[in-house]
Design a protein around this motif. Sequence first.
Motif, PDB file in Angstrom:
ATOM      1  N   LYS A  25       0.788  -1.215   0.029  1.00 11.60           N
ATOM      2  CA  LYS A  25      -0.006  -0.088   0.074  1.00 11.60           C
ATOM      3  C   LYS A  25       0.857   1.259  -0.177  1.00 11.60           C
ATOM      4  O   LYS A  25       0.732   2.196  -0.724  1.00 11.60           O
ATOM      5  CB  LYS A  25      -0.949  -0.161   1.179  1.00 11.60           C
ATOM      6  N   CYS A  38       2.756   1.876  -3.519  1.00 16.35           N
ATOM      7  CA  CYS A  38       1.686   2.062  -4.453  1.00 16.35           C
ATOM      8  C   CYS A  38       1.422   3.891  -4.247  1.00 16.35           C
ATOM      9  O   CYS A  38       1.376   4.545  -5.237  1.00 16.35           O
ATOM     10  CB  CYS A  38       0.289   1.193  -4.319  1.00 16.35           C
ATOM     11  N   PRO A  94      -4.583  -7.433  -5.961  1.00 16.06           N
ATOM     12  CA  PRO A  94      -5.767  -6.442  -6.084  1.00 16.06           C
ATOM     13  C   PRO A  94      -5.341  -5.058  -5.862  1.00 16.06           C
ATOM     14  O   PRO A  94      -5.559  -3.837  -6.603  1.00 16.06           O
ATOM     15  CB  PRO A  94      -6.957  -6.670  -5.297  1.00 16.06           C
ATOM     16  N   ILE A  95      -4.260  -4.846  -4.856  1.00 22.55           N
ATOM     17  CA  ILE A  95      -3.766  -3.461  -4.551  1.00 22.55           C
ATOM     18  C   ILE A  95      -2.631  -2.866  -5.810  1.00 22.55           C
ATOM     19  O   ILE A  95      -2.876  -1.920  -5.903  1.00 22.55           O
ATOM     20  CB  ILE A  95      -2.866  -3.326  -3.182  1.00 22.55           C
ATOM     21  N   GLN A 128      -2.785  -4.079  -8.730  1.00 22.34           N
ATOM     22  CA  GLN A 128      -3.586  -3.956 -10.018  1.00 22.34           C
ATOM     23  C   GLN A 128      -4.392  -2.544  -9.981  1.00 22.34           C
ATOM     24  O   GLN A 128      -4.627  -1.759 -11.042  1.00 22.34           O
ATOM     25  CB  GLN A 128      -4.694  -4.897 -10.254  1.00 22.34           C
ATOM     26  N   SER A 129      -4.946  -1.889  -8.838  1.00 16.42           N
ATOM     27  CA  SER A 129      -5.695  -0.752  -8.878  1.00 16.42           C
ATOM     28  C   SER A 129      -4.482   0.311  -9.032  1.00 16.42           C
ATOM     29  O   SER A 129      -5.036   1.171  -9.505  1.00 16.42           O
ATOM     30  CB  SER A 129      -6.159  -0.977  -7.314  1.00 16.42           C
ATOM     31  N   ASP A 186      -3.942   0.574 -12.698  1.00 16.78           N
ATOM     32  CA  ASP A 186      -5.203   1.167 -13.308  1.00 16.78           C
ATOM     33  C   ASP A 186      -5.284   2.761 -13.106  1.00 16.78           C
ATOM     34  O   ASP A 186      -5.751   3.720 -13.792  1.00 16.78           O
ATOM     35  CB  ASP A 186      -6.441   0.536 -12.723  1.00 16.78           C
ATOM     36  N   SER A 187      -4.715   2.999 -12.152  1.00 10.65           N
ATOM     37  CA  SER A 187      -4.479   4.579 -11.758  1.00 10.65           C
ATOM     38  C   SER A 187      -3.420   5.241 -12.301  1.00 10.65           C
ATOM     39  O   SER A 187      -3.246   6.726 -12.234  1.00 10.65           O
ATOM     40  CB  SER A 187      -4.535   4.827 -10.198  1.00 10.65           C
TER      41      SER A 187
END
Length: 476
Positions: free
Chosen positions: A244, A247, A269-270, A272-273, A276-277
């Motif tokens: 976290k 990222c 998922p963290i 990939q998010s 995506d941002s």
Amino acid sequence: MNKHTFSSFNTYAMKVFRGKRVVVDGEIIPATVFVEGGKIVDIQRNIYSQDSNSVELESEEVVDAGDLVLMPGVVDSHVHVNEPGRTAWEGFSTATKAAAVGGITTIVDMPLNSIPSTTSLSSLNIKLDSARGQCYVDVGFWGGVVPGNQDELVPMVNAGVAGFKCFLINSGVEEFQHVTEEDLHIAMKQLVGTESVLLFHAEVDCAGLGQNNTKEETAESADDRKYQTFLESRPDKMEVEAIKLVCKLCLQYKVRCHIVHLSACEALPIIQSARDSGAPLTVETTHHYLNLASENIPDGATYFKCCPPVRNKKNRDLLWKAVMSREIDMVVSDHSPCTSDLKHLDKGDFLAAWGGISSVQFGLSLFWTAGQQYDVTILDLCRCLCENTSKLAGLGSQKGSITVGRDADFVIWDPEKSWSVKEQMIQHKNKLTPYIDTTLKGNVSKTILRGNVVYDEHTGLSEKPFGQLLLDIKFC
């Protein structure tokens, strides 16, 4: 040059590599590859010629793979060589011999556990002096980010290091201190605009978990010979919280960031998010996380210990799913050996033992063997072990594919042949590994570095170490 015929090359002294299964441009095809001066100068697609009048007979050397696979040499971008300072653990000669036998043509050395760590230009020079003349494959170098060395980063970028690694938790060696979030803000400001990459050992101490990783932090009733005791001391949460933070910083500074040796699928998922941002973020996992499972680790078998830890079978399956869906970009060895005494085999104490697994020699076969359960193809292997690792280390224009203009680095191997890991065949310095007596599929026949056969399964390693230091030119 592809417009030329074979006969148009007859006046040149060159080497020829050919086979019925050559990996070129995302295909496996018959092909003949022409090499001159260590570079690929032409590729004749869909041609596997044994015509006696062809150019091959006038070449310096013809290597015929026949029915075996001819593909780019593996690039292992995560190897701890440990020389100088801890050469009893590993060294450039032994590590690169092991790499060559395993079909690897390039390794990238981590900035620890050598003494000094590669955290300054002067320490980089010391490491280069140690490596020269010893390497059987090419070697690149990562620098390190530690508290207070921000002024060294740009000079090391200019010197040609592939990028930088940092720890968000105790590294296990006093020479390489872990960084805080404040340290990272300082370092990332230095790296903005450099196109360098910052690699993260992504674990953080959560409420005292994992700090120093000692017996005193575990309940007195816990059995330190049981792997589960160690596993519970490094829970998934340590990785999740660290990722976290990575990222957040990656999105803030838009500096290329990379998560090394991801073990906890919960963090995917963290990641990939963040991507995506718009985060320029990549991630690797290792052969041990894709091959091993915590349920199968025997009591006292401390040679299975690594950090982050090997987790359970369900987690392993999810990591493989992420590899196949390209959520995980690449797979590396994280070869991190030590002397056997540091594994505390006499007591089998997982909490006291050094964390690191030795496997650089077996990566190609480990990936291929375990991958059979997940429908892995040879093209998947090339993507994860050759192409993306090359790109991470800034070598994408030089390594990682069979392309005109790139280095003639190849591995010829048999995907159908099985073999068993035996201690006497291991080339790396300390032979302790979880894979002794493991049957693997995928046998390396030849390893070729810039057109030179550096390993042949019948004749062994080349007498001469042909490897180059991939930033040594900066110091000439």
